[in-house]
Write a protein that holds these residues in place. Sequence first.
Motif, PDB file in Angstrom:
ATOM      1  N   THR A  10     -42.953 -84.258 -15.564  1.00 17.92           N
ATOM      2  CA  THR A  10     -43.299 -83.708 -16.615  1.00 17.92           C
ATOM      3  C   THR A  10     -42.644 -84.420 -17.925  1.00 17.92           C
ATOM      4  O   THR A  10     -41.534 -84.743 -17.605  1.00 17.92           O
ATOM      5  N   ARG A  11     -43.326 -85.001 -19.009  1.00 20.83           N
ATOM      6  CA  ARG A  11     -42.890 -85.522 -20.153  1.00 20.83           C
ATOM      7  C   ARG A  11     -42.480 -84.334 -20.909  1.00 20.83           C
ATOM      8  O   ARG A  11     -41.449 -84.583 -21.617  1.00 20.83           O
ATOM      9  N   ALA A  12     -43.067 -83.278 -20.904  1.00 20.38           N
ATOM     10  CA  ALA A  12     -42.940 -82.125 -21.696  1.00 20.38           C
ATOM     11  C   ALA A  12     -43.141 -81.177 -20.913  1.00 20.38           C
ATOM     12  O   ALA A  12     -44.359 -81.070 -19.895  1.00 20.38           O
ATOM     13  N   ALA A  13     -42.714 -79.881 -21.124  1.00 24.92           N
ATOM     14  CA  ALA A  13     -42.929 -78.630 -20.213  1.00 24.92           C
ATOM     15  C   ALA A  13     -44.264 -78.321 -19.921  1.00 24.92           C
ATOM     16  O   ALA A  13     -44.516 -77.935 -19.075  1.00 24.92           O
ATOM     17  N   SER A  14     -45.144 -78.591 -21.071  1.00 22.69           N
ATOM     18  CA  SER A  14     -46.840 -78.171 -21.018  1.00 22.69           C
ATOM     19  C   SER A  14     -47.613 -79.092 -20.667  1.00 22.69           C
ATOM     20  O   SER A  14     -48.905 -78.831 -20.371  1.00 22.69           O
ATOM     21  N   PRO A 224     -61.418 -74.820 -24.558  1.00 23.65           N
ATOM     22  CA  PRO A 224     -60.061 -74.615 -24.560  1.00 23.65           C
ATOM     23  C   PRO A 224     -59.361 -74.268 -23.009  1.00 23.65           C
ATOM     24  O   PRO A 224     -58.241 -74.974 -22.533  1.00 23.65           O
ATOM     25  N   CYS A 225     -60.246 -73.969 -22.087  1.00 21.70           N
ATOM     26  CA  CYS A 225     -59.680 -73.880 -20.585  1.00 21.70           C
ATOM     27  C   CYS A 225     -60.145 -74.909 -19.893  1.00 21.70           C
ATOM     28  O   CYS A 225     -59.608 -74.887 -18.675  1.00 21.70           O
ATOM     29  N   GLU A 226     -60.699 -76.036 -20.304  1.00 18.75           N
ATOM     30  CA  GLU A 226     -60.994 -77.289 -19.966  1.00 18.75           C
ATOM     31  C   GLU A 226     -59.826 -78.208 -19.979  1.00 18.75           C
ATOM     32  O   GLU A 226     -60.029 -79.226 -20.527  1.00 18.75           O
ATOM     33  N   ARG A 227     -58.599 -77.895 -19.110  1.00 16.75           N
ATOM     34  CA  ARG A 227     -57.527 -78.730 -19.214  1.00 16.75           C
ATOM     35  C   ARG A 227     -56.897 -78.514 -17.972  1.00 16.75           C
ATOM     36  O   ARG A 227     -56.850 -77.557 -17.311  1.00 16.75           O
ATOM     37  N   ILE A 228     -55.858 -79.707 -17.447  1.00 18.35           N
ATOM     38  CA  ILE A 228     -55.427 -79.574 -16.401  1.00 18.35           C
ATOM     39  C   ILE A 228     -53.909 -78.908 -16.572  1.00 18.35           C
ATOM     40  O   ILE A 228     -53.339 -79.165 -17.514  1.00 18.35           O
ATOM     41  N   THR A 229     -53.738 -77.955 -15.770  1.00 20.99           N
ATOM     42  CA  THR A 229     -52.352 -77.490 -15.672  1.00 20.99           C
ATOM     43  C   THR A 229     -51.450 -77.970 -14.552  1.00 20.99           C
ATOM     44  O   THR A 229     -52.198 -78.557 -13.705  1.00 20.99           O
ATOM     45  N   HIS A 230     -50.213 -77.481 -14.760  1.00 17.53           N
ATOM     46  CA  HIS A 230     -49.325 -78.080 -13.408  1.00 17.53           C
ATOM     47  C   HIS A 230     -50.017 -77.142 -12.197  1.00 17.53           C
ATOM     48  O   HIS A 230     -49.945 -77.835 -11.209  1.00 17.53           O
ATOM     49  N   GLU A 231     -50.343 -76.072 -12.545  1.00 18.78           N
ATOM     50  CA  GLU A 231     -50.721 -75.076 -11.117  1.00 18.78           C
ATOM     51  C   GLU A 231     -52.071 -75.687 -10.308  1.00 18.78           C
ATOM     52  O   GLU A 231     -52.276 -75.781  -9.138  1.00 18.78           O
ATOM     53  N   MET A 232     -52.776 -76.409 -11.293  1.00 10.26           N
ATOM     54  CA  MET A 232     -53.887 -77.058 -10.557  1.00 10.26           C
ATOM     55  C   MET A 232     -53.642 -78.457  -9.842  1.00 10.26           C
ATOM     56  O   MET A 232     -54.518 -78.689  -8.899  1.00 10.26           O
ATOM     57  N   ALA A 285     -58.238 -83.563 -23.036  1.00 13.75           N
ATOM     58  CA  ALA A 285     -59.368 -82.618 -22.384  1.00 13.75           C
ATOM     59  C   ALA A 285     -60.173 -83.496 -21.090  1.00 13.75           C
ATOM     60  O   ALA A 285     -60.490 -83.183 -20.284  1.00 13.75           O
ATOM     61  N   ALA A 286     -60.220 -84.815 -21.594  1.00 12.29           N
ATOM     62  CA  ALA A 286     -61.117 -85.757 -20.891  1.00 12.29           C
ATOM     63  C   ALA A 286     -60.400 -85.794 -19.254  1.00 12.29           C
ATOM     64  O   ALA A 286     -61.306 -86.060 -18.395  1.00 12.29           O
ATOM     65  N   CYS A 287     -59.264 -85.660 -19.289  1.00 12.88           N
ATOM     66  CA  CYS A 287     -58.320 -85.625 -17.775  1.00 12.88           C
ATOM     67  C   CYS A 287     -59.159 -84.707 -16.986  1.00 12.88           C
ATOM     68  O   CYS A 287     -59.285 -84.857 -15.551  1.00 12.88           O
ATOM     69  N   TYR A 288     -59.794 -83.630 -17.579  1.00 15.49           N
ATOM     70  CA  TYR A 288     -60.428 -82.523 -16.784  1.00 15.49           C
ATOM     71  C   TYR A 288     -61.337 -82.889 -16.032  1.00 15.49           C
ATOM     72  O   TYR A 288     -61.770 -82.683 -14.970  1.00 15.49           O
ATOM     73  N   THR A 289     -62.725 -83.907 -16.641  1.00 15.24           N
ATOM     74  CA  THR A 289     -63.669 -84.396 -15.877  1.00 15.24           C
ATOM     75  C   THR A 289     -63.190 -85.393 -14.833  1.00 15.24           C
ATOM     76  O   THR A 289     -63.714 -85.411 -13.741  1.00 15.24           O
ATOM     77  N   CYS A 290     -61.932 -86.032 -14.718  1.00 11.14           N
ATOM     78  CA  CYS A 290     -61.763 -86.857 -13.782  1.00 11.14           C
ATOM     79  C   CYS A 290     -61.194 -86.004 -12.684  1.00 11.14           C
ATOM     80  O   CYS A 290     -61.452 -86.186 -11.201  1.00 11.14           O
ATOM     81  N   TYR A 291     -60.454 -84.989 -13.151  1.00 13.13           N
ATOM     82  CA  TYR A 291     -59.915 -83.969 -11.984  1.00 13.13           C
ATOM     83  C   TYR A 291     -60.808 -83.399 -11.322  1.00 13.13           C
ATOM     84  O   TYR A 291     -60.932 -83.057  -9.983  1.00 13.13           O
ATOM     85  N   THR A 292     -62.056 -82.939 -12.045  1.00 11.31           N
ATOM     86  CA  THR A 292     -63.281 -82.143 -11.151  1.00 11.31           C
ATOM     87  C   THR A 292     -63.993 -83.310 -10.554  1.00 11.31           C
ATOM     88  O   THR A 292     -64.773 -82.720  -9.729  1.00 11.31           O
ATOM     89  N   ASN A 293     -64.138 -84.712 -10.796  1.00  8.30           N
ATOM     90  CA  ASN A 293     -65.314 -85.305 -10.225  1.00  8.30           C
ATOM     91  C   ASN A 293     -64.730 -86.649  -9.584  1.00  8.30           C
ATOM     92  O   ASN A 293     -65.183 -87.477  -9.229  1.00  8.30           O
TER      93      ASN A 293
END
Length: 313
Positions: A10-14, A224-232, A285-293
Amino acid sequence: MIAPATLPTTRAASVPTVPLFALDQLWFQVSGTVCNLRCRHCFISCSPDNHSFWFMSREMVHKALEESARMDVKEYYFTGGEPFMNNEMEEILGDALRFGPATVLTNATLFTPRRVEALRELCAQSPHRLELRVSIDGPSAEINDPIRGEGTFERAMAGVGELAAVGFRPIITAMQSWPCDQMACVLQTFRDALGTVGYENPRLKILPPLLIGEEAERNRGYTPCERITHEMLHGYDLSQLLCTSARLVTANGVYACPILLDYPSARLADTLTEAVGIDAPLGEAACYTCYTNGAICSNATTGVAQEAGRCGG
């Protein structure tokens, strides 16, 4: 060689980040954000008058190619904007093909017979493969032209015909703008249309929309919910993310991937050598599309059954 790594940091905690496992793909923003078209879905809003990123010179590209020679790069990609607006493009490709296979992402509207013959000669003279990826966003002018501009379907199809006539089998790439239950019909209509310009058994690649740039205005932005989290990322195959195996070189530095050109967070370093040692942030947010596809920017083409699965059909 790139030092192996196995866990995201992580670069930053979030904001999750991921390491570069290996530099398999090296991308070049060879025409910056300058394009002869003004597409209504372009995720970096390229146009004739978008000079946010300028052309890369042959010298700039060659310097990065030489840097990459010790990094075991498997293939090189050239994008924009429209790469063939760069008046050194054929020479740049000649240089790249001495290092490895190369792919150009193009709208195929600038393919004169002279240019196509030059590309054929480059391919014939090189031990490495030259691929062309042609963007056509629908199997008819009625679907494509409202997105890419009036007359672009006819011009792009003519370009594909020129390529097919000299033996190229371009990857036809389209953003999905139709319902999932129409996928099989659309793909068959694509095949039929391409057959009319002499391209039989075409290679087709269907991309999900990237809800940034012009597409955010045409369609919608990310929620707002279309974001990658650590848990994902727990148990997730990180190799599905392009930024674990690629970097983008531009006239303004090196970025984590070709999708995030407009985001300062994705700029990693001034040089390729520096950038390969820096983890890529997944905070946009665009990272989410790569995560899902999966790594949507690669050359992998998609069949009807796989597309139906991605759509949930």
